[in-house]
Design a protein around this motif. Structure first.
Motif, PDB file in Angstrom:
ATOM      1  N   ILE A  41      30.877  46.813  37.021  1.00 11.48           N
ATOM      2  CA  ILE A  41      30.164  45.530  37.144  1.00 11.48           C
ATOM      3  C   ILE A  41      29.487  45.179  35.817  1.00 11.48           C
ATOM      4  CG2 ILE A  41      28.185  44.403  38.226  1.00 11.48           C
ATOM      5  CD1 ILE A  41      28.926  45.811  40.820  1.00 11.48           C
ATOM      6  N   LYS A  42      28.882  46.165  35.177  1.00 10.81           N
ATOM      7  CA  LYS A  42      28.235  45.931  33.883  1.00 10.81           C
ATOM      8  C   LYS A  42      29.261  45.502  32.842  1.00 10.81           C
ATOM      9  CE  LYS A  42      25.319  48.227  30.451  1.00 10.81           C
ATOM     10  NZ  LYS A  42      24.619  49.500  30.098  1.00 10.81           N
ATOM     11  N   THR A  53      32.280  43.959  33.372  1.00 13.38           N
ATOM     12  CA  THR A  53      32.807  42.619  33.623  1.00 13.38           C
ATOM     13  C   THR A  53      31.772  41.535  33.326  1.00 13.38           C
ATOM     14  OG1 THR A  53      32.195  42.828  35.969  1.00 13.38           O
ATOM     15  CG2 THR A  53      34.448  43.433  35.336  1.00 13.38           C
ATOM     16  N   SER A  54      30.502  41.845  33.567  1.00 12.40           N
ATOM     17  CA  SER A  54      29.467  40.846  33.294  1.00 12.40           C
ATOM     18  C   SER A  54      29.299  40.602  31.798  1.00 12.40           C
ATOM     19  CB  SER A  54      28.130  41.290  33.900  1.00 12.40           C
ATOM     20  OG  SER A  54      27.682  42.493  33.299  1.00 12.40           O
ATOM     21  N   SER A  55      29.739  41.550  30.988  1.00  5.22           N
ATOM     22  CA  SER A  55      29.632  41.378  29.533  1.00  5.22           C
ATOM     23  C   SER A  55      30.806  40.591  28.963  1.00  5.22           C
ATOM     24  CB  SER A  55      29.552  42.753  28.841  1.00  5.22           C
ATOM     25  OG  SER A  55      30.777  43.467  28.983  1.00  5.22           O
ATOM     26  N   CYS A  70      32.700  37.143  29.061  1.00  4.38           N
ATOM     27  CA  CYS A  70      32.407  35.792  29.554  1.00  4.38           C
ATOM     28  C   CYS A  70      33.564  35.195  30.353  1.00  4.38           C
ATOM     29  CB  CYS A  70      32.054  34.884  28.374  1.00  4.38           C
ATOM     30  SG  CYS A  70      33.406  34.653  27.184  1.00  4.38           S
ATOM     31  N   SER A  93      36.204  37.143  35.746  1.00  2.07           N
ATOM     32  CA  SER A  93      35.596  36.856  37.046  1.00  2.07           C
ATOM     33  C   SER A  93      34.972  38.136  37.604  1.00  2.07           C
ATOM     34  CB  SER A  93      36.659  36.325  38.002  1.00  2.07           C
ATOM     35  OG  SER A  93      36.161  36.295  39.327  1.00  2.07           O
ATOM     36  N   SER A  94      33.861  37.989  38.285  1.00  2.00           N
ATOM     37  CA  SER A  94      33.195  39.158  38.853  1.00  2.00           C
ATOM     38  C   SER A  94      33.758  39.555  40.219  1.00  2.00           C
ATOM     39  CB  SER A  94      31.695  38.887  38.987  1.00  2.00           C
ATOM     40  OG  SER A  94      31.471  37.791  39.867  1.00  2.00           O
ATOM     41  N   ARG A 128      33.305  43.094  42.487  1.00  2.00           N
ATOM     42  CA  ARG A 128      32.483  43.053  43.699  1.00  2.00           C
ATOM     43  C   ARG A 128      33.279  43.369  44.962  1.00  2.00           C
ATOM     44  NH1 ARG A 128      31.277  38.413  44.880  1.00  2.00           N
ATOM     45  NH2 ARG A 128      32.109  37.106  43.210  1.00  2.00           N
TER      46      ARG A 128
END
Length: 383
Positions: free
Chosen positions: A96-97, A99-101, A103, A106-107, A111
């Motif tokens: 998750i960390k 993918t959030s980095s 831009c 998609s998350s 998830r």
């Protein structure tokens, strides 16, 4: 099948703060050659100094100089080196960390994914460092201003001159004047005159006027005030003299010539990363921290034996033999150090949108690598 990833020797080469300064046998600064100075006259006009008949790189040390034999094999600690796979919770958190980095990622996969398998992969990094000292000799010079000419006596052999060793495994260089090699010679750059022809005005003392471009007039009706219509002005570089002070002899016309000993300390590195064909790009591990399993340091290390993974034993044996063949006859081996690290890598299999995908969590920093993230926006696909 095991794979070995080799990296080239480091190039590094500036002296650290602990690199020894000073000169031969602890004397004061006058006996230390400057870092950058004039060149000496051609070698064919210099005298022959016994023991220095052939100057140049890689002065070979005597066969028995500092020779050290390894005492005993380097044995690995008596324990297993398996690292369990990280937990699903930690693998999920790292993903998750990651993918959030990004831009354009998609998350949703991070998830909504479902774990199917987590595999721990033993990946070892072997490093052999061989700290060497090499010596070269060459003629050097400085302007002669009446200094004492240390040309009497027997010059010590290149490898008999004591030089303090800097901090181990740090690249460093040092230049030392060899005692009893000094002689005074006429300056070869200016032919003993102390002055050289000015390159700007070619020894004439005058150059073309910049205001009128040498025409003598700034307009058909206006004579140039700068050159008074001559088109030429006094050369600013030499002040109109046509010559300048020789930079080689500083105007003295003579040089104090001497042999310098150049000492180079270098940390030569053999680096290998051994994995189990995991598909992970091992170059990503260059800046990754691992768990240190073995550190062995000695003037001459013995190849590692009895390590649970035979690839490490074979790599160590190959590295030690390679460095011995490469350096033992051309320079002095001062110290060796070999280390083995275990780098944790977990291969994670997961299902999202009814398809199976893979990513890796690696290093104690729990970084993530994946080459098939299933949900990227259009701009990422184009890139």
């Amino acid at each position: 099948m095991d794979r070995t990833h080799l990296l080239s020797d480091q190039d590094e080469a500036h002296c650290g703060p602990s690199c020894p300064a000073g000169s031969y046998a602890g004397d004061a600064d006058p006996n230390t050659t400057p870092n950058a100075g004039p060149t000496a006259p051609p070698a064919d006009v210099m005298p022959v100094v016994p023991g220095y008949e052939r100057l140049g790189p890689n002065v070979i040390p005597p066969a028995d100089f500092g020779a050290v034999q390894p005492q005993a094999p380097s044995r690995a600690p008596e324990r297993r080196f398996d690292i369990p796979a990280i937990t699903e919770e930690l693998a999920h958190e790292a993903f998750i960390k990651y993918t959030s980095s990004r831009c354009c990622y998609s998350s949703k996969p991070a998830r909504e994914m479902v774990f199917t398998d987590l595999q721990s992969l033993n990946t070892y990094r072997y490093r052999l460092e061989t700290f060497t000292e090499s010596r070269t000799t060459e003629w050097d010079s400085e302007p002669y201003n009446g200094q004492v000419v240390d040309g009497h006596g027997v010059a010590p052999a290149p490898w008999s001159i004591p030089v303090p060793i800097p901090s181990l495994f740090q690249d460093c260089k040092k230049s030392i004047r060899v005692p009893h090699t000094s002689t005074v010679k006429g300056c070869h750059s200016c032919l003993n005159l102390g002055r050289s022809a000015c390159s700007r005005c070619v020894n004439s003392g005058r150059t073309r006027c910049g205001s009128c471009s040498g025409m003598g007039r700034t307009s058909p009706e206006q004579r140039c005030n700068m050159c008074h219509g001559s088109g030429m002005i006094r050369c600013h570089s030499c002040g109109g003299a046509g010559s300048i002070t020789c930079t080689t002899c500083n105007g003295q016309g003579k040089l104090l010539c001497f042999i310098t000993l150049q000492i180079t300390w270098k940390n030569n590195i053999y680096l290998a990363v051994i994995d189990k064909g995991s598909g992970f790009p091992v170059k990503l591990l260059d800046q990754i921290t691992g768990e240190k399993l073995l550190t062995d340091m000695a003037p001459a290390v013995y190849p590692v034996v009895s390590f649970p993974d035979s690839s490490i034993n074979a790599t160590s044996d190959s590295a030690v033999k390679e460095h011995l063949a490469q350096f033992a006859t051309t320079c002095r081996i001062l110290q060796q150090r070999q280390t083995i690290e275990l780098i944790p890598i977990t291969r994670v299999h997961y299902v999202w949108n009814e398809k199976t995908h893979i990513y890796f969590v690696y290093g104690t920093e729990h970084k993530v690598f994946t080459k098939d993230y299933p949900a990227k926006c259009c701009c990422c696909s184009i890139l």
